[in-house]
Enzyme design. Structure first.
Site, PDB file in Angstrom:
ATOM      1  N   HIS A 162      -1.293  -0.097 -11.680  1.00 28.43           N
ATOM      2  CA  HIS A 162      -2.212   0.293 -10.602  1.00 28.43           C
ATOM      3  C   HIS A 162      -3.477  -0.541 -10.725  1.00 28.43           C
ATOM      4  O   HIS A 162      -3.920  -0.819 -11.833  1.00 28.43           O
ATOM      5  CB  HIS A 162      -2.559   1.786 -10.715  1.00 28.43           C
ATOM      6  CG  HIS A 162      -3.166   2.348  -9.476  1.00 28.43           C
ATOM      7  ND1 HIS A 162      -4.510   2.245  -9.192  1.00 28.43           N
ATOM      8  CD2 HIS A 162      -2.611   3.008  -8.432  1.00 28.43           C
ATOM      9  CE1 HIS A 162      -4.748   2.827  -8.034  1.00 28.43           C
ATOM     10  NE2 HIS A 162      -3.622   3.301  -7.542  1.00 28.43           N
ATOM     11  N   ASP A 181       3.574   6.824  -7.128  1.00 30.03           N
ATOM     12  CA  ASP A 181       4.792   6.562  -6.367  1.00 30.03           C
ATOM     13  C   ASP A 181       6.055   6.557  -7.202  1.00 30.03           C
ATOM     14  O   ASP A 181       7.148   6.472  -6.658  1.00 30.03           O
ATOM     15  CB  ASP A 181       4.667   5.208  -5.644  1.00 30.03           C
ATOM     16  CG  ASP A 181       3.768   5.323  -4.436  1.00 30.03           C
ATOM     17  OD1 ASP A 181       3.749   6.415  -3.846  1.00 30.03           O
ATOM     18  OD2 ASP A 181       3.086   4.350  -4.104  1.00 30.03           O
ATOM     19  N   HIS A 205       0.841  -1.200   0.000  1.00 30.08           N
ATOM     20  CA  HIS A 205       0.000   0.000   0.000  1.00 30.08           C
ATOM     21  C   HIS A 205       0.874   1.249   0.000  1.00 30.08           C
ATOM     22  O   HIS A 205       1.221   1.763  -1.056  1.00 30.08           O
ATOM     23  CB  HIS A 205      -0.933  -0.074   1.207  1.00 30.08           C
ATOM     24  CG  HIS A 205      -2.020   0.949   1.226  1.00 30.08           C
ATOM     25  ND1 HIS A 205      -2.291   1.798   0.186  1.00 30.08           N
ATOM     26  CD2 HIS A 205      -2.930   1.266   2.199  1.00 30.08           C
ATOM     27  CE1 HIS A 205      -3.300   2.582   0.491  1.00 30.08           C
ATOM     28  NE2 HIS A 205      -3.703   2.281   1.722  1.00 30.08           N
TER      29      HIS A 205
HETATM   30  N1  ACO Z   1       5.986  -4.475 -13.691  1.00 28.98           N
HETATM   31  C1  ACO Z   1       5.924  -5.508 -14.571  1.00 28.98           C
HETATM   32  N2  ACO Z   1       4.801  -6.201 -14.821  1.00 28.98           N
HETATM   33  C2  ACO Z   1       3.701  -5.828 -14.160  1.00 28.98           C
HETATM   34  C3  ACO Z   1       3.692  -4.762 -13.240  1.00 28.98           C
HETATM   35  C4  ACO Z   1       4.892  -4.063 -13.024  1.00 28.98           C
HETATM   36  N3  ACO Z   1       4.948  -3.031 -12.175  1.00 28.98           N
HETATM   37  N4  ACO Z   1       2.448  -4.597 -12.718  1.00 28.98           N
HETATM   38  C5  ACO Z   1       1.690  -5.555 -13.298  1.00 28.98           C
HETATM   39  N5  ACO Z   1       2.449  -6.290 -14.158  1.00 28.98           N
HETATM   40  C6  ACO Z   1       1.980  -7.359 -15.046  1.00 28.98           C
HETATM   41  C7  ACO Z   1       1.704  -8.631 -14.272  1.00 28.98           C
HETATM   42  O1  ACO Z   1       2.855  -9.453 -14.227  1.00 28.98           O
HETATM   43  C8  ACO Z   1       0.583  -9.234 -15.073  1.00 28.98           C
HETATM   44  O2  ACO Z   1       1.156  -9.783 -16.248  1.00 28.98           O
HETATM   45  P1  ACO Z   1       0.554 -11.162 -16.866  1.00 28.98           P
HETATM   46  O3  ACO Z   1      -0.841 -10.795 -17.300  1.00 28.98           O
HETATM   47  O4  ACO Z   1       1.471 -11.506 -17.962  1.00 28.98           O
HETATM   48  O5  ACO Z   1       0.569 -12.148 -15.727  1.00 28.98           O
HETATM   49  C9  ACO Z   1      -0.227  -8.021 -15.529  1.00 28.98           C
HETATM   50  O6  ACO Z   1       0.725  -6.933 -15.565  1.00 28.98           O
HETATM   51  C10 ACO Z   1      -1.383  -7.648 -14.580  1.00 28.98           C
HETATM   52  O7  ACO Z   1      -0.835  -7.540 -13.256  1.00 28.98           O
HETATM   53  P2  ACO Z   1      -1.670  -7.745 -11.918  1.00 28.98           P
HETATM   54  O8  ACO Z   1      -0.731  -8.098 -10.814  1.00 28.98           O
HETATM   55  O9  ACO Z   1      -2.823  -8.646 -12.170  1.00 28.98           O
HETATM   56  O10 ACO Z   1      -2.248  -6.300 -11.697  1.00 28.98           O
HETATM   57  P3  ACO Z   1      -2.899  -5.766 -10.346  1.00 28.98           P
HETATM   58  O11 ACO Z   1      -3.918  -4.772 -10.737  1.00 28.98           O
HETATM   59  O12 ACO Z   1      -3.317  -6.878  -9.449  1.00 28.98           O
HETATM   60  O13 ACO Z   1      -1.658  -5.065  -9.618  1.00 28.98           O
HETATM   61  C11 ACO Z   1      -0.188  -3.460  -8.752  1.00 28.98           C
HETATM   62  C12 ACO Z   1      -1.538  -3.705  -9.426  1.00 28.98           C
HETATM   63  C13 ACO Z   1      -0.093  -4.247  -7.428  1.00 28.98           C
HETATM   64  C14 ACO Z   1      -0.068  -1.977  -8.403  1.00 28.98           C
HETATM   65  C15 ACO Z   1       0.938  -3.893  -9.728  1.00 28.98           C
HETATM   66  O14 ACO Z   1       0.842  -3.182 -10.942  1.00 28.98           O
HETATM   67  C16 ACO Z   1       2.318  -3.748  -9.115  1.00 28.98           C
HETATM   68  O15 ACO Z   1       2.781  -4.639  -8.401  1.00 28.98           O
HETATM   69  N6  ACO Z   1       3.027  -2.590  -9.368  1.00 28.98           N
HETATM   70  C17 ACO Z   1       4.302  -2.354  -8.795  1.00 28.98           C
HETATM   71  C18 ACO Z   1       4.154  -1.905  -7.330  1.00 28.98           C
HETATM   72  C19 ACO Z   1       3.644  -0.476  -7.214  1.00 28.98           C
HETATM   73  O16 ACO Z   1       4.117   0.429  -7.900  1.00 28.98           O
HETATM   74  N7  ACO Z   1       2.653  -0.277  -6.304  1.00 28.98           N
HETATM   75  C20 ACO Z   1       2.106   1.063  -6.054  1.00 28.98           C
HETATM   76  C21 ACO Z   1       0.657   1.136  -6.391  1.00 28.98           C
HETATM   77  S1  ACO Z   1       0.076   2.805  -6.178  1.00 28.98           S
HETATM   78  C22 ACO Z   1      -0.292   2.948  -4.515  1.00 28.98           C
HETATM   79  O17 ACO Z   1      -0.503   2.017  -3.795  1.00 28.98           O
HETATM   80  C23 ACO Z   1      -0.335   4.350  -3.909  1.00 28.98           C
END
Ligand code: ACO
Length: 431
Positions: free
Chosen positions: A306, A362, A267
């Protein structure tokens, strides 16, 4: 003509019409669908509440596909450019921008509640210097409840107002005291002549200056970052505040629950992770190899993607511009160059484009906070100061919402059926 969803239950052959209001059906209406007479009816199963609206809220609007964020109807871009954080705090709670008289009274109230009870200093001094600042913040805010027992009277508008004012006013003071404790520096008391943001920076950075004035670029940056982080509808920490607050506990305890939720790395902790990632990359020339490694499955590009935004996070655009201003003031940094290169390459790469992965808020905030000399572990505390305004607006909306009750999700039991107790211990059981 109201809309309905026609459902046919194949278990019983019965048909029902479920009313659709605001694009949703009421989960309670599913209870009409019983498999056997007298059973509970159909449950909806939604782990992590991915598709469940838990409230009706008039505070924050997000359209993740279009990259829109509005507080009470006002676009975040306009608020970040034109409003002060305290104006936004007022807006979030009251639904309208304040008149000059309301604003002056609010600023006065906040300013005169910035001091904390001296015993709180003793309380903070009890922590090790290397305790995580979020752990200290969570405990100290929970402890505020013990200083204000009358705050339990949450349905008295006067008590509720004073608690909200106290929290918005005192959280920056507590945060700054925590910073000074981490550094082994004496606590700096609030300076009531300064604005909300500048007073916070004064309590953090002031040494022996008779009158502290912060770098104006930093004052503007902190104000804008506070506005951007002030609310984000029903995220994990806000849901925690609403959920805990629904038991009618005092607001200090409910906000402490929000701080605990924000502390989690999924988060509030992502800006720390972005900075660590950039420092590990270490050089702009290594960015293409890093991107290839991410695409190959070794980790994630932190600060990208996101749950809600499937286009550029509107806050990230503002923060990127702000990063340029801050770095113009303190000097260009190779980490900013790495971040820009990461963004440039990722936004042109089909892996990220096809998955709708764009920079989130972020991606650049950590760089700004570091340029302002905040320690990495303190970044989430800065987030918490801002989000306190949103948590309290959401808490009050929840309390005054006649439809809300104590939050109590259901479960689908998958454990053992009834079985008799059979002793498995071979020694004494201690009873
Ligand atoms: N880098 C590379 N690949 C990614 C990333 C990333 N940052 N985020 C998602 N993906 C890929 C996943 O591997 C998945 O690929 P696939 O379909 O081949 O398996 C696809 O994109 C979908 O990803 P999910 O995990 O299903 O997306 P979800 O909506 O659940 O996750 C999240 C969102 C947690 C923010 C994710 O994008 C992530 O981990 N980002 C990096 C961490 C981050 O920056 N968090 C801050 C969020 S903003 C906040 O909280 C204020």
């Amino acid at each position: 003509m109201p809309d309905f969803l026609d459902v046919k239950d194949s278990r019983t052959g019965t048909s029902r019409q479920l009313a659709i209001t605001d694009g949703a059906i009421r989960a309670a209406d599913l209870q009409q669908l019983s498999a056997t007479p007298g059973d509970h009816g159909l449950l909806s199963y939604d782990p992590a509440f991915m598709n469940t609206a838990a409230c009706r809220s008039a505070i924050t609007f997000i359209d993740g596909d279009k990259g829109i964020l509005r507080y009470r109807g006002y676009p975040i871009e306009q608020l970040a450019e034109k409003a002060s954080f305290l104006e936004v705090a007022w807006l979030l709670r009251h639904g309208e921008l304040p008149s000059q008289t309301q604003y002056d009274a609010f600023v006065h109230d906040i300013t005169y509640h910035t001091y904390v009870h001296e015993n709180l200093k003793t309380f903070l001094s009890g922590f090790r210097y290397d305790a995580h600042p979020m752990s200290m913040l969570c405990s100290a805010v929970a402890a505020l409840s013990s200083f204000y027992p009358e705050s339990k009277d949450i349905f008295d508008p006067v008590e509720r107002n004073i608690s909200i004012v106290r929290l918005v006013a005192k959280v920056p003071t507590i945060a700054a005291f925590i910073y000074r404790h981490m550094k082994g520096l004496p606590f700096v008391y609030p300076d009531n002549d300064l604005s909300y943001g500048e007073n916070f920076l004064s309590m953090v950075a002031r040494m022996s200056e008779p009158k502290y004035r912060s770098n104006p670029v930093f004052t503007r940056a902190i104000e804008i970052l506070f506005i951007l982080h002030a609310d984000h509808e029903q995220n994990c920490s806000t849901s925690a505040v609403r959920g805990v607050g629904s038991s009618h506990v005092d607001p200090y305890s409910a906000v402490a629950a929000g701080i605990a939720a924000l502390y989690g790395p999924l988060h509030g902790g992502a800006n720390e992770a972005v900075l660590r990632m950039i420092q590990e990359i270490g050089d702009k020339a290594r960015v293409p190899a890093f991107i290839e490694a991410v695409k190959g499955g070794s980790g994630r590009l932190m600060g990208f993607g996101h749950r809600v935004y499937k286009s550029y996070d509107p806050r990230a655009k503002i923060v990127k511009r702000l990063a340029y201003d801050v770095f113009e003031s303190v000097g260009m940094d190779k980490d900013l160059e790495i971040a820009l290169e990461l963004e440039r390459i990722a936004l042109a790469d089909d892996y990220f484009v096809s998955r709708k992965l764009y920079p989130n808020v972020d991606f650049y905030t950590g760089l700004i906070y570091r340029a302002m000399k905040f320690p990495t572990s303190f970044f989430t505390v800065l987030f918490a100061i801002a989000r306190t305004a949103g948590w309290l607006a959401q808490w009050e909306e929840m309390l005054l919402d006649k439809e809300q009750k104590i939050s109590r999700p259901r479960q689908i039991y998958i454990g053992s059926p009834e079985r008799p107790y059979q002793r498995t211990l071979t020694g004494p059981a201690g009873r």
